[in-house]
Design a protein around this motif. Sequence first.
Motif, short mmCIF file in Angstrom:
data_model
loop_
_atom_site.label_atom_id
_atom_site.label_comp_id
_atom_site.label_asym_id
_atom_site.label_seq_id
_atom_site.Cartn_x
_atom_site.Cartn_y
_atom_site.Cartn_z
N GLN A 58 -8.01 9.34 3.83
CA GLN A 58 -6.69 9.50 3.22
C GLN A 58 -5.78 10.38 4.07
N ALA A 84 -0.46 12.40 -2.70
CA ALA A 84 -0.04 11.10 -3.23
C ALA A 84 -0.96 9.99 -2.72
N ALA A 85 -1.36 10.08 -1.44
CA ALA A 85 -2.27 9.08 -0.88
C ALA A 85 -3.61 9.11 -1.61
N CYS A 86 -4.06 10.31 -1.96
CA CYS A 86 -5.32 10.43 -2.71
C CYS A 86 -5.14 9.92 -4.14
N CYS A 89 -8.18 15.38 -4.25
CA CYS A 89 -7.57 15.96 -3.05
C CYS A 89 -8.40 17.16 -2.59
N SER A 92 -3.13 7.78 -5.28
CA SER A 92 -2.87 6.33 -5.36
C SER A 92 -4.16 5.53 -5.48
N THR A 119 -2.24 9.14 5.42
CA THR A 119 -1.07 10.02 5.32
C THR A 119 -0.36 10.11 6.66
N GLN A 167 2.42 2.07 -3.43
CA GLN A 167 1.53 2.79 -4.34
C GLN A 167 1.57 4.30 -4.05
N VAL A 168 1.57 4.63 -2.76
CA VAL A 168 1.62 6.05 -2.38
C VAL A 168 2.96 6.66 -2.78
N GLU A 215 0.83 -1.20 0.00
CA GLU A 215 0.00 0.00 0.00
C GLU A 215 0.87 1.26 0.00
N GLU A 216 1.92 1.23 0.82
CA GLU A 216 2.83 2.38 0.84
C GLU A 216 3.54 2.54 -0.50
N TYR A 234 -0.15 13.69 1.30
CA TYR A 234 -1.61 13.51 1.26
C TYR A 234 -2.10 13.44 -0.19
#
Length: 331
Positions: free
Chosen positions: A242, A214-216, A223, A218, A246, A176-177, A173-174, A212
């Motif tokens: 998200q 990037a988390a969105c 955002c 992914s 983050t 992907q971020v 998961e990380e 943040y």
Amino acid sequence: MEWDLVADIGGTNTRLARVHSGEILGTKTFPTKSDKTLVQLIHGFIEDQPTQPGRAVVAMAGPVRDGTVTLTNAQNPITGVFQSLAEDEVAQLTQSNRARIINDFEAAAWALATVQPQEVHGLQGDGVLKPGNRLIVGPGTGLGVGTLVKTAHGFQAVPGEGGHIGISPQSPEERQVFQAFGKIWPETMMRQPSARFEAEAMLSGTGLPRLYNAACDSIGQPCKIHDAEGVLAAAKLGLSNQARVTLEIFKRHLGQVIGDLAITNHASGGVFLAGGVATKNPWIFDDMFFETFNAGGRERFSQARSGLSVFLYQNDNFGLIGAANALAFGN
């Protein structure tokens, strides 16, 4: 009145003050991202004083090269040029023609030479200040790192750029971020193509909104938050999944980075957390943070980490205190 000039110049604020008989006086704060150059800000401060300073120590948020610092995170809003300052520019404004520019976290380390119990809050350990090497790490606008060493000849502050060591994803998961982060801020990638980035790029007030985003990205989500304060508030209040993701990434990696630096520098005198992100959000130093801080692999190294005292350093003047201590104790 005889006095010396001290300054603490970060990516957000420039703080200037007088030092007389070891006391810090007349502090003034200016925005660093100004249409004035840094030497103009300093010259203006000195013009308001009755005399020129005898000497000067200026702490700045960037690596010192040949007596000059170009700030890592502050540009002139009109020209777009990164703010910079040279020792000879400052020296010309003093009576003795003596000035030093030091890294801001060299100054932060110098501040630990006189840190008092009432200035700190214990997060791990018995809360008692102890002798030994002291590490200070500041997640703020950037990610600053400094170490104070007690030698046979007194204190010595050791500057460093520990905020620019590399971090890598620790789960699918990380990953992907991190891959999404590479599209947002590719120049912070340690090696291309790679999922290894400068720690400061994610673990700072500057990096948090990008992390943040990037988390969105992914998961293909828009955002809705655009600054570090908003991300922190949304995560704390449970308003955004998200933002929560983050902050979990932020805490895990910040804990690992600081724990690694603490064991590397044998910080038996304690680890001190400073900087705006840390002091305004002490709730982030929770079990998740300390789980990675204390994760040392083999048991004796995990015990070594968990045996280190960790403090929140709550004196906002630490940069000026450190610059003053560099005058008093430095060479």
